[in-house]
Design an enzyme around this catalytic site. Sequence first.
Site, PDB file in Angstrom:
ATOM      1  CG  HIS A  93       0.907   5.585   3.321  1.00 12.72           C
ATOM      2  ND1 HIS A  93      -0.272   5.338   2.650  1.00 12.72           N
ATOM      3  CD2 HIS A  93       0.823   6.846   3.790  1.00 12.72           C
ATOM      4  CE1 HIS A  93      -1.024   6.428   2.711  1.00 12.72           C
ATOM      5  NE2 HIS A  93      -0.385   7.352   3.408  1.00 12.72           N
ATOM      6  CD  GLU A 161      -1.329   8.237   7.605  1.00 16.05           C
ATOM      7  OE1 GLU A 161      -1.365   9.453   7.438  1.00 16.05           O
ATOM      8  OE2 GLU A 161      -1.113   7.424   6.693  1.00 16.05           O
TER       9      GLU A 161
HETATM   10  P1  PGA Z   1      -4.674  12.507   3.407  1.00 13.94           P
HETATM   11  O1  PGA Z   1      -3.474  11.457   3.431  1.00 13.94           O
HETATM   12  O2  PGA Z   1      -4.270  13.652   4.275  1.00 13.94           O
HETATM   13  O3  PGA Z   1      -4.830  12.870   1.974  1.00 13.94           O
HETATM   14  O4  PGA Z   1      -5.855  11.778   3.958  1.00 13.94           O
HETATM   15  C1  PGA Z   1      -2.757  11.214   4.595  1.00 13.94           C
HETATM   16  C2  PGA Z   1      -1.692  10.201   4.318  1.00 13.94           C
HETATM   17  O5  PGA Z   1      -1.867   9.409   3.415  1.00 13.94           O
HETATM   18  O6  PGA Z   1      -0.650  10.182   4.961  1.00 13.94           O
END
Ligand code: PGA
Length: 239
Positions: A93, A161
């Site tokens: 992450h 992401e």
């Molecule tokens: P968020 O986080 O939806 O708060 O932007 C997504 C994630 O960290 O997986």
Amino acid sequence: MAKLIIANWKTFLGEKESLTLARKILSWQKSFIKKEIVICPSFPVITAIKKKIGKVIKIGGQNVATEEAGALTGEVAAKMLADVGCDYVIIGHSERRRLFGETEAIIKKKLAIVLKNKIVPVLCVGETAVERKNKKTISVLKKQLEVLQDLSFKKIIIAYEPVWAVGSDHTPTDEEIAQAHLAIRTQFGKKSGLKIIYGGSVDENNISAILATPAVDGVLVGRASTKEDFWKKIKNLNC
Ligand code: PGA
């Protein structure tokens, strides 16, 4: 194919709040039973959440140790996650990479150990704002995905992401999401056990459009997934 919804509760909810939300989700279980949902609670409440709603949803860990076992104060091993019923674990992450110095070598070790313990890895990849501005998105993704070389997996989730979209209220355009997903898909070809999902400021207002974007197999949701309104939306979503 059902869309995958992964909720990452991060460090937002304590035991009481986690169980309150789980109880709410359970009360709507008929709407969730046919959906593919994974919740990644904080470590201390995994067992309680699994007991409460484990029949309706799957459970995942938010992190995992690089080693099988040993003197690793504060870490949680893959086997421990498997023992408490985790089927998934988030790896790489951007918060772990950025705040806890997780390198590609560490990520690779975690992937190997998780696969050995038959847990499905949710590997997060994504570019920073500067990298996007410099048109480096695709090359950054390719580089980050090199950790999968030499690993054999039947099932894996790749979460696209963008670092700048996580926790920011900013999301890429549908076209930008589709481009990144297609680039990842192209790198792997048509692997049946591979799902590519989008994460970064997904909420109850934008989830339908994001799930309708070509090549998007699901979403990874942080903050919004800790709120009842989000689950109300999922309950009524045809996904
Ligand atoms: P968020 O986080 O939806 O708060 O932007 C997504 C994630 O960290 O997986």
